[in-house]
Design a protein around this motif. Structure first.
Motif, PDB file in Angstrom:
ATOM      1  N   ASN A   1      66.903  40.329 -28.074  1.00  0.00           N
ATOM      2  CA  ASN A   1      68.118  40.421 -28.887  1.00  0.00           C
ATOM      3  C   ASN A   1      69.213  39.456 -28.448  1.00  0.00           C
ATOM      4  OD1 ASN A   1      67.241  42.467 -30.698  1.00  0.00           O
ATOM      5  ND2 ASN A   1      67.625  44.044 -29.159  1.00  0.00           N
ATOM      6  N   GLN A   2      68.935  38.686 -27.402  1.00  0.00           N
ATOM      7  CA  GLN A   2      69.910  37.706 -26.952  1.00  0.00           C
ATOM      8  C   GLN A   2      69.919  36.489 -27.894  1.00  0.00           C
ATOM      9  OE1 GLN A   2      72.061  38.228 -24.388  1.00  0.00           O
ATOM     10  NE2 GLN A   2      71.112  40.260 -24.282  1.00  0.00           N
ATOM     11  N   PRO A   3      71.073  35.850 -28.103  1.00  0.00           N
ATOM     12  CA  PRO A   3      71.152  34.730 -29.060  1.00  0.00           C
ATOM     13  C   PRO A   3      70.317  33.515 -28.665  1.00  0.00           C
ATOM     14  CG  PRO A   3      73.200  34.969 -27.797  1.00  0.00           C
ATOM     15  CD  PRO A   3      72.391  36.191 -27.529  1.00  0.00           C
ATOM     16  N   PHE A   4      70.033  33.346 -27.371  1.00  0.00           N
ATOM     17  CA  PHE A   4      69.264  32.184 -26.927  1.00  0.00           C
ATOM     18  C   PHE A   4      67.756  32.373 -27.085  1.00  0.00           C
ATOM     19  CE2 PHE A   4      69.982  34.879 -23.155  1.00  0.00           C
ATOM     20  CZ  PHE A   4      68.678  35.125 -22.774  1.00  0.00           C
ATOM     21  N   PHE A   5      67.310  33.618 -27.287  1.00  0.00           N
ATOM     22  CA  PHE A   5      65.872  33.882 -27.286  1.00  0.00           C
ATOM     23  C   PHE A   5      65.106  33.165 -28.405  1.00  0.00           C
ATOM     24  CE2 PHE A   5      61.996  36.287 -28.137  1.00  0.00           C
ATOM     25  CZ  PHE A   5      61.425  36.296 -26.873  1.00  0.00           C
ATOM     26  N   PRO A   6      65.599  33.164 -29.654  1.00  0.00           N
ATOM     27  CA  PRO A   6      64.860  32.470 -30.720  1.00  0.00           C
ATOM     28  C   PRO A   6      64.628  30.986 -30.424  1.00  0.00           C
ATOM     29  CG  PRO A   6      66.512  33.911 -31.671  1.00  0.00           C
ATOM     30  CD  PRO A   6      66.780  33.874 -30.190  1.00  0.00           C
ATOM     31  N   THR A   7      65.598  30.343 -29.776  1.00  0.00           N
ATOM     32  CA  THR A   7      65.432  28.919 -29.438  1.00  0.00           C
ATOM     33  C   THR A   7      64.339  28.738 -28.399  1.00  0.00           C
ATOM     34  OG1 THR A   7      67.782  28.506 -29.883  1.00  0.00           O
ATOM     35  CG2 THR A   7      66.595  26.858 -28.578  1.00  0.00           C
ATOM     36  N   LEU A   8      64.381  29.569 -27.359  1.00  0.00           N
ATOM     37  CA  LEU A   8      63.332  29.504 -26.338  1.00  0.00           C
ATOM     38  C   LEU A   8      61.965  29.812 -26.945  1.00  0.00           C
ATOM     39  CD1 LEU A   8      65.036  31.310 -23.298  1.00  0.00           C
ATOM     40  CD2 LEU A   8      64.636  28.855 -23.575  1.00  0.00           C
ATOM     41  N   GLU A   9      61.930  30.798 -27.813  1.00  0.00           N
ATOM     42  CA  GLU A   9      60.677  31.187 -28.453  1.00  0.00           C
ATOM     43  C   GLU A   9      60.124  30.048 -29.310  1.00  0.00           C
ATOM     44  OE1 GLU A   9      59.119  35.201 -30.661  1.00  0.00           O
ATOM     45  OE2 GLU A   9      60.969  34.285 -31.405  1.00  0.00           O
ATOM     46  N   GLU A  10      61.013  29.343 -29.989  1.00  0.00           N
ATOM     47  CA  GLU A  10      60.590  28.237 -30.851  1.00  0.00           C
ATOM     48  C   GLU A  10      59.922  27.124 -30.047  1.00  0.00           C
ATOM     49  OE1 GLU A  10      59.947  26.722 -34.561  1.00  0.00           O
ATOM     50  OE2 GLU A  10      61.008  28.595 -34.135  1.00  0.00           O
ATOM     51  N   TRP A  11      60.476  26.830 -28.860  1.00  0.00           N
ATOM     52  CA  TRP A  11      59.964  25.739 -28.035  1.00  0.00           C
ATOM     53  C   TRP A  11      58.798  26.153 -27.151  1.00  0.00           C
ATOM     54  CZ3 TRP A  11      61.015  20.682 -28.403  1.00  0.00           C
ATOM     55  CH2 TRP A  11      62.147  20.301 -29.118  1.00  0.00           C
ATOM     56  N   LEU A  12      58.823  27.372 -26.621  1.00  0.00           N
ATOM     57  CA  LEU A  12      57.865  27.767 -25.596  1.00  0.00           C
ATOM     58  C   LEU A  12      56.755  28.696 -26.085  1.00  0.00           C
ATOM     59  CD1 LEU A  12      60.447  28.457 -22.732  1.00  0.00           C
ATOM     60  CD2 LEU A  12      59.070  26.392 -23.080  1.00  0.00           C
ATOM     61  N   VAL A  13      56.846  29.154 -27.330  1.00  0.00           N
ATOM     62  CA  VAL A  13      55.829  30.056 -27.868  1.00  0.00           C
ATOM     63  C   VAL A  13      55.291  29.566 -29.213  1.00  0.00           C
ATOM     64  CG1 VAL A  13      55.317  32.429 -28.621  1.00  0.00           C
ATOM     65  CG2 VAL A  13      56.900  32.035 -26.722  1.00  0.00           C
ATOM     66  N   LYS A  14      56.181  29.241 -30.130  1.00  0.00           N
ATOM     67  CA  LYS A  14      55.788  28.926 -31.498  1.00  0.00           C
ATOM     68  C   LYS A  14      55.464  27.448 -31.739  1.00  0.00           C
ATOM     69  CE  LYS A  14      58.234  32.835 -33.577  1.00  0.00           C
ATOM     70  NZ  LYS A  14      59.259  33.271 -34.556  1.00  0.00           N
ATOM     71  N   HIS A  15      55.678  26.609 -30.725  1.00  0.00           N
ATOM     72  CA  HIS A  15      55.283  25.200 -30.891  1.00  0.00           C
ATOM     73  C   HIS A  15      53.783  25.167 -31.185  1.00  0.00           C
ATOM     74  CE1 HIS A  15      54.287  21.049 -29.889  1.00  0.00           C
ATOM     75  NE2 HIS A  15      55.576  20.773 -30.011  1.00  0.00           N
ATOM     76  N   PRO A  16      53.358  24.369 -32.182  1.00  0.00           N
ATOM     77  CA  PRO A  16      51.940  24.368 -32.590  1.00  0.00           C
ATOM     78  C   PRO A  16      50.949  24.169 -31.452  1.00  0.00           C
ATOM     79  CG  PRO A  16      53.249  23.144 -34.166  1.00  0.00           C
ATOM     80  CD  PRO A  16      54.170  23.487 -33.036  1.00  0.00           C
ATOM     81  N   LYS A  17      51.256  23.273 -30.517  1.00  0.00           N
ATOM     82  CA  LYS A  17      50.346  23.012 -29.396  1.00  0.00           C
ATOM     83  C   LYS A  17      50.171  24.250 -28.514  1.00  0.00           C
ATOM     84  CE  LYS A  17      49.491  18.523 -29.900  1.00  0.00           C
ATOM     85  NZ  LYS A  17      48.120  17.961 -30.027  1.00  0.00           N
ATOM     86  N   ILE A  18      51.217  25.066 -28.458  1.00  0.00           N
ATOM     87  CA  ILE A  18      51.192  26.275 -27.626  1.00  0.00           C
ATOM     88  C   ILE A  18      50.616  27.454 -28.403  1.00  0.00           C
ATOM     89  CG2 ILE A  18      52.616  27.918 -26.330  1.00  0.00           C
ATOM     90  CD1 ILE A  18      54.582  25.627 -25.804  1.00  0.00           C
TER      91      ILE A  18
ATOM     92  N   GLU B   1      48.774  27.547 -31.061  1.00  0.00           N
ATOM     93  CA  GLU B   1      47.403  27.395 -31.550  1.00  0.00           C
ATOM     94  C   GLU B   1      46.422  27.040 -30.435  1.00  0.00           C
ATOM     95  OE1 GLU B   1      47.678  24.487 -34.628  1.00  0.00           O
ATOM     96  OE2 GLU B   1      49.239  25.609 -35.716  1.00  0.00           O
ATOM     97  N   PHE B   2      46.857  27.161 -29.182  1.00  0.00           N
ATOM     98  CA  PHE B   2      45.971  26.824 -28.071  1.00  0.00           C
ATOM     99  C   PHE B   2      44.764  27.754 -28.030  1.00  0.00           C
ATOM    100  CE2 PHE B   2      44.514  27.784 -23.762  1.00  0.00           C
ATOM    101  CZ  PHE B   2      44.099  26.524 -23.349  1.00  0.00           C
ATOM    102  N   SER B   3      43.611  27.166 -27.693  1.00  0.00           N
ATOM    103  CA  SER B   3      42.394  27.957 -27.507  1.00  0.00           C
ATOM    104  C   SER B   3      41.572  27.322 -26.390  1.00  0.00           C
ATOM    105  CB  SER B   3      41.578  28.000 -28.805  1.00  0.00           C
ATOM    106  OG  SER B   3      40.388  28.755 -28.615  1.00  0.00           O
ATOM    107  N   TRP B   4      41.178  28.129 -25.427  1.00  0.00           N
ATOM    108  CA  TRP B   4      40.337  27.663 -24.310  1.00  0.00           C
ATOM    109  C   TRP B   4      38.888  27.649 -24.789  1.00  0.00           C
ATOM    110  CZ3 TRP B   4      40.672  26.267 -19.072  1.00  0.00           C
ATOM    111  CH2 TRP B   4      39.520  26.425 -18.298  1.00  0.00           C
ATOM    112  N   ASN B   5      38.330  26.444 -24.917  1.00  0.00           N
ATOM    113  CA  ASN B   5      36.946  26.298 -25.344  1.00  0.00           C
ATOM    114  C   ASN B   5      36.154  25.680 -24.213  1.00  0.00           C
ATOM    115  OD1 ASN B   5      37.187  27.175 -28.161  1.00  0.00           O
ATOM    116  ND2 ASN B   5      38.449  25.343 -28.419  1.00  0.00           N
TER     117      ASN B   5
END
Length: 286
Positions: free
Chosen positions: A19-36, A38-42
């Motif tokens: 619920n902190q205002p900075f969380f969506p920004t961190l989430e966008e860069w560190l979780v929702k970035h496509p490389k992150i 969509e990662f899959s260990w093959n």
């Protein structure tokens, strides 16, 4: 059946953070970035994912460590060595902080409750943000082989102990096994380990600048504390595994539990020798 206290604490902290205002920004860069996201260990396709790569990497590290320390004995001019060491340490401080933060944000974003955090469901695939940061963590342990090279180049052979070589070689194996088997609770261990490494490599960086912080003992204390914290996490994993439908990566957990027990013993022995309760002595290992 739940482990008391921890689920409530996790839920409370998670709700507060998201619920902190900075969380969506961190989430966008560190979780929702496509490389992150969509990662899959093959196995066999992801860089460094094969058992052969793992075995050759660890064996090469041990062989080169022996050859360089016992046969070749290379050295660098002190100013050059200090510059390389400073860059290496500040890089690992930054990387460790990013890994800890990335994994923590992924936990709050992706994990619905404490039980899932400790005990991934059986047959969980190693994919998504948590396993991306686990993969980066695994690669970072290979980068940390540079610690050994810098010790050898600086002719600080008293620091090249069995503990040092054993720890650096086996932690790569542990990290690989965690990701490859989708081991439950590894993300918590990652956050703890990376947080300790921020402290440790900050200390080493300050030493390369000619500053000798007075909290060297705290570095070893933090390392011991992380092992005890890992035991607590592992105990909860076992609890959930045998009181529920099972946890992912339980066999690899057995290997990692044995490894952490050995590290606790070795680090405790190191702590006792370098920080006795009697008169102060100069530590032998940095």
């Amino acid at each position: 059946m739940e482990v008391p206290f921890f689920p409530i604490l996790f839920s409370s902290v998670r709700n507060s953070v998201v619920n902190q205002p900075f969380f969506p920004t961190l989430e966008e860069w560190l979780v929702k970035h496509p490389k992150i996201h969509e990662f899959s260990w093959n196995n066999g396709k992801t860089l460094g994912s094969t058992p052969r790569f793992l075995a050759l990497t660890v064996l090469a590290y041990i062989a080169f460590t022996f050859l360089l320390s016992q046969v070749l004995k290379p050295s660098l001019a002190r100013p050059v060595l200090k510059s390389i060491s400073a860059l290496h340490n500040i890089f690992l401080v930054t990387l460790s902080f990013i890994m800890a933060l990335g994994c923590l944000v992924s936990i709050f974003s992706q994990v619905p409750n404490f039980k899932t955090l400790v005990c991934f469901p059986m047959r969980t695939p190693p994919a998504g943000p948590l396993f991306f940061w686990g993969y980066i963590f695994y690669l970072s342990k290979i980068i940390e082989f540079m610690d050994t090279l810098l010790i050898i180049l600086g002719n600080s052979m008293n620091r090249l102990s069995f503990l040092h070589v054993y720890h650096h070689s086996m932690v790569v194996v542990m990290s690989y096994v965690c990701v490859d088997s989708a081991q439950s609770s590894f993300s918590m261990v990652l956050v703890i380990n990376c947080s300790v490494h921020v402290v440790m490599y900050t200390y080493y960086f300050m030493c390369t600048l000619g500053v000798r912080p007075k909290w060297k003992k705290m570095v070893t204390d933090c390392q011991l504390l992380q092992f005890w914290a890992s035991f607590l996490v592992m105990a909860m994993l076992v609890f959930y595994h045998f009181t529920g439908s099972g946890c992912s990566g339980i066999l690899s957990w057995c290997f990692n539990a044995a490894f952490i027990v050995s590290l606790l013993f070795l680090f405790s022995d190191f702590h006792a020798k370098n920080y006795p309760s009697g008169p102060k002595v100069k530590p032998k290992y940095a």
